[in-house]
Design a protein around this motif. Structure first.
Motif, PDB file in Angstrom:
ATOM      1  N   PHE A  43      52.677  59.457  17.949  1.00  0.00           N
ATOM      2  CA  PHE A  43      53.661  60.479  17.618  1.00  0.00           C
ATOM      3  C   PHE A  43      54.820  60.332  18.597  1.00  0.00           C
ATOM      4  O   PHE A  43      54.657  59.801  19.691  1.00  0.00           O
ATOM      5  N   VAL A  44      55.973  60.829  18.204  1.00  0.00           N
ATOM      6  CA  VAL A  44      57.122  60.834  19.106  1.00  0.00           C
ATOM      7  C   VAL A  44      57.848  62.163  18.939  1.00  0.00           C
ATOM      8  O   VAL A  44      57.937  62.696  17.835  1.00  0.00           O
ATOM      9  N   HIS A  45      58.269  62.715  20.042  1.00  0.00           N
ATOM     10  CA  HIS A  45      59.151  63.885  19.970  1.00  0.00           C
ATOM     11  C   HIS A  45      60.342  63.632  20.869  1.00  0.00           C
ATOM     12  O   HIS A  45      60.246  62.959  21.880  1.00  0.00           O
ATOM     13  N   TYR A  46      61.468  64.128  20.410  1.00  0.00           N
ATOM     14  CA  TYR A  46      62.714  63.943  21.130  1.00  0.00           C
ATOM     15  C   TYR A  46      63.000  65.172  21.967  1.00  0.00           C
ATOM     16  O   TYR A  46      62.409  66.225  21.770  1.00  0.00           O
ATOM     17  N   GLU A  47      63.907  65.005  22.897  1.00  0.00           N
ATOM     18  CA  GLU A  47      64.304  66.110  23.749  1.00  0.00           C
ATOM     19  C   GLU A  47      64.713  67.296  22.887  1.00  0.00           C
ATOM     20  O   GLU A  47      65.491  67.144  21.953  1.00  0.00           O
ATOM     21  N   HIS A  48      64.138  68.447  23.176  1.00  0.00           N
ATOM     22  CA  HIS A  48      64.432  69.706  22.480  1.00  0.00           C
ATOM     23  C   HIS A  48      63.992  69.704  21.011  1.00  0.00           C
ATOM     24  O   HIS A  48      64.560  70.427  20.199  1.00  0.00           O
ATOM     25  N   PRO A  94      44.513  67.042  14.613  1.00  0.00           N
ATOM     26  CA  PRO A  94      45.672  67.945  14.589  1.00  0.00           C
ATOM     27  C   PRO A  94      46.917  67.294  15.185  1.00  0.00           C
ATOM     28  O   PRO A  94      46.828  66.351  15.958  1.00  0.00           O
ATOM     29  N   ILE A  95      48.053  67.835  14.816  1.00  0.00           N
ATOM     30  CA  ILE A  95      49.325  67.386  15.380  1.00  0.00           C
ATOM     31  C   ILE A  95      49.332  67.800  16.858  1.00  0.00           C
ATOM     32  O   ILE A  95      49.028  68.940  17.176  1.00  0.00           O
ATOM     33  N   PRO A  96      49.681  66.872  17.747  1.00  0.00           N
ATOM     34  CA  PRO A  96      49.665  67.233  19.174  1.00  0.00           C
ATOM     35  C   PRO A  96      50.810  68.156  19.548  1.00  0.00           C
ATOM     36  O   PRO A  96      51.833  68.202  18.871  1.00  0.00           O
ATOM     37  N   TYR A 120      56.584  59.654  23.862  1.00  0.00           N
ATOM     38  CA  TYR A 120      55.673  59.149  22.841  1.00  0.00           C
ATOM     39  C   TYR A 120      54.294  59.694  23.174  1.00  0.00           C
ATOM     40  O   TYR A 120      53.912  59.769  24.348  1.00  0.00           O
ATOM     41  N   ILE A 121      53.551  60.083  22.154  1.00  0.00           N
ATOM     42  CA  ILE A 121      52.196  60.571  22.350  1.00  0.00           C
ATOM     43  C   ILE A 121      51.266  59.568  21.676  1.00  0.00           C
ATOM     44  O   ILE A 121      51.313  59.385  20.457  1.00  0.00           O
ATOM     45  N   LEU A 122      50.475  58.887  22.485  1.00  0.00           N
ATOM     46  CA  LEU A 122      49.532  57.907  21.963  1.00  0.00           C
ATOM     47  C   LEU A 122      48.144  58.541  21.989  1.00  0.00           C
ATOM     48  O   LEU A 122      47.658  58.965  23.039  1.00  0.00           O
ATOM     49  N   ARG A 123      47.526  58.609  20.813  1.00  0.00           N
ATOM     50  CA  ARG A 123      46.210  59.238  20.687  1.00  0.00           C
ATOM     51  C   ARG A 123      45.123  58.185  20.822  1.00  0.00           C
ATOM     52  O   ARG A 123      45.089  57.208  20.077  1.00  0.00           O
ATOM     53  N   GLN A 139      56.322  46.741  23.310  1.00  0.00           N
ATOM     54  CA  GLN A 139      55.375  45.706  22.873  1.00  0.00           C
ATOM     55  C   GLN A 139      54.128  46.344  22.253  1.00  0.00           C
ATOM     56  O   GLN A 139      53.612  45.883  21.243  1.00  0.00           O
ATOM     57  N   ARG A 140      53.655  47.425  22.846  1.00  0.00           N
ATOM     58  CA  ARG A 140      52.475  48.122  22.310  1.00  0.00           C
ATOM     59  C   ARG A 140      52.783  48.729  20.952  1.00  0.00           C
ATOM     60  O   ARG A 140      51.956  48.675  20.040  1.00  0.00           O
ATOM     61  N   LEU A 141      53.989  49.289  20.767  1.00  0.00           N
ATOM     62  CA  LEU A 141      54.363  49.866  19.476  1.00  0.00           C
ATOM     63  C   LEU A 141      54.407  48.790  18.396  1.00  0.00           C
ATOM     64  O   LEU A 141      53.996  49.033  17.255  1.00  0.00           O
ATOM     65  N   LYS A 142      54.877  47.602  18.731  1.00  0.00           N
ATOM     66  CA  LYS A 142      54.897  46.494  17.767  1.00  0.00           C
ATOM     67  C   LYS A 142      53.481  46.117  17.355  1.00  0.00           C
ATOM     68  O   LYS A 142      53.210  45.864  16.178  1.00  0.00           O
ATOM     69  N   LYS A 143      52.564  46.083  18.305  1.00  0.00           N
ATOM     70  CA  LYS A 143      51.173  45.763  17.985  1.00  0.00           C
ATOM     71  C   LYS A 143      50.545  46.849  17.110  1.00  0.00           C
ATOM     72  O   LYS A 143      49.791  46.553  16.191  1.00  0.00           O
ATOM     73  N   LEU A 144      50.880  48.101  17.395  1.00  0.00           N
ATOM     74  CA  LEU A 144      50.370  49.192  16.567  1.00  0.00           C
ATOM     75  C   LEU A 144      50.902  49.101  15.148  1.00  0.00           C
ATOM     76  O   LEU A 144      50.161  49.277  14.175  1.00  0.00           O
ATOM     77  N   GLU A 145      52.200  48.816  15.010  1.00  0.00           N
ATOM     78  CA  GLU A 145      52.801  48.676  13.679  1.00  0.00           C
ATOM     79  C   GLU A 145      52.143  47.552  12.898  1.00  0.00           C
ATOM     80  O   GLU A 145      51.924  47.675  11.693  1.00  0.00           O
ATOM     81  N   ALA A 146      51.811  46.458  13.566  1.00  0.00           N
ATOM     82  CA  ALA A 146      51.135  45.339  12.902  1.00  0.00           C
ATOM     83  C   ALA A 146      49.768  45.771  12.370  1.00  0.00           C
ATOM     84  O   ALA A 146      49.282  45.228  11.382  1.00  0.00           O
ATOM     85  N   ARG A 147      49.164  46.772  13.011  1.00  0.00           N
ATOM     86  CA  ARG A 147      47.873  47.307  12.565  1.00  0.00           C
ATOM     87  C   ARG A 147      48.051  48.442  11.565  1.00  0.00           C
ATOM     88  O   ARG A 147      47.077  49.041  11.119  1.00  0.00           O
ATOM     89  N   GLY A 148      49.311  48.776  11.246  1.00  0.00           N
ATOM     90  CA  GLY A 148      49.578  49.844  10.293  1.00  0.00           C
ATOM     91  C   GLY A 148      49.662  51.223  10.918  1.00  0.00           C
ATOM     92  O   GLY A 148      49.648  52.219  10.219  1.00  0.00           O
ATOM     93  N   ILE A 149      49.740  51.286  12.227  1.00  0.00           N
ATOM     94  CA  ILE A 149      49.853  52.564  12.929  1.00  0.00           C
ATOM     95  C   ILE A 149      51.299  52.716  13.381  1.00  0.00           C
ATOM     96  O   ILE A 149      51.772  51.972  14.220  1.00  0.00           O
ATOM     97  N   CYS A 150      51.984  53.678  12.787  1.00  0.00           N
ATOM     98  CA  CYS A 150      53.383  53.914  13.108  1.00  0.00           C
ATOM     99  C   CYS A 150      53.559  55.305  13.675  1.00  0.00           C
ATOM    100  O   CYS A 150      52.838  56.230  13.298  1.00  0.00           O
ATOM    101  N   CYS A 151      54.485  55.453  14.569  1.00  0.00           N
ATOM    102  CA  CYS A 151      54.723  56.746  15.210  1.00  0.00           C
ATOM    103  C   CYS A 151      55.329  57.722  14.222  1.00  0.00           C
ATOM    104  O   CYS A 151      56.324  57.441  13.572  1.00  0.00           O
ATOM    105  N   LYS A 152      54.696  58.872  14.134  1.00  0.00           N
ATOM    106  CA  LYS A 152      55.199  59.958  13.308  1.00  0.00           C
ATOM    107  C   LYS A 152      56.090  60.842  14.161  1.00  0.00           C
ATOM    108  O   LYS A 152      55.736  61.205  15.279  1.00  0.00           O
ATOM    109  N   ILE A 153      57.257  61.155  13.645  1.00  0.00           N
ATOM    110  CA  ILE A 153      58.191  62.001  14.383  1.00  0.00           C
ATOM    111  C   ILE A 153      57.783  63.463  14.236  1.00  0.00           C
ATOM    112  O   ILE A 153      57.536  63.930  13.135  1.00  0.00           O
ATOM    113  N   LEU A 154      57.677  64.145  15.362  1.00  0.00           N
ATOM    114  CA  LEU A 154      57.330  65.563  15.350  1.00  0.00           C
ATOM    115  C   LEU A 154      58.569  66.407  15.229  1.00  0.00           C
ATOM    116  O   LEU A 154      59.623  66.052  15.612  1.00  0.00           O
TER     117      LEU A 154
END
Length: 107
Positions: free
Chosen positions: A57-62, A36-38, A72-75, A92-107
């Motif tokens: 996942f990422v959510h911005y203020e408000h 589920p979406i966090p 950022y929400i890392l599952r 740096q961790r986000l770059k490694k995730l992107e290299a694995r095909g895991i990109c942050c979805k904006i909530l």
């Protein structure tokens, strides 16, 4: 006519920019967020996460009425971790995730 031309050109440029940020994000497959979406984070933490991350996942203020922070929400296998966007290790961790095909979805 000039307005619609400029609008179309702007939309095309924006689309190209977004797809260049993480070219692996649009690939279908098992690397898409599972579960589920966090819900939003009420607090965020700078502590490193040593477990494998399965989704981001990422959510911005408000983003939501009760969400007052940018986070950022890392599952992981066990839970969702709320991370402060200014954490020294996060980019740096986000770059490694992107290299694995895991990109942050904006909530």
């Amino acid at each position: 006519m000039p307005f619609s031309f400029h609008y179309g050109l702007s939309l095309m440029c924006l689309t190209m920019l977004v797809t260049q940020v993480c070219p692996h994000c649009d690939l279908p497959g098992p690397r898409s967020p599972a579960g589920p979406i966090p819900s939003c984070c009420m607090t965020a933490n700078n502590a490193t996460i040593n477990e494998p991350v399965n989704a981001c996942f990422v959510h911005y203020e408000h983003t939501f009425p009760h969400c007052k922070i940018h986070a950022y929400i890392l599952r992981t296998k066990n839970d969702d971790r709320c991370v402060d966007p200014t954490a020294w290790w996060l980019q740096q961790r986000l770059k490694k995730l992107e290299a694995r095909g895991i990109c942050c979805k904006i909530l």
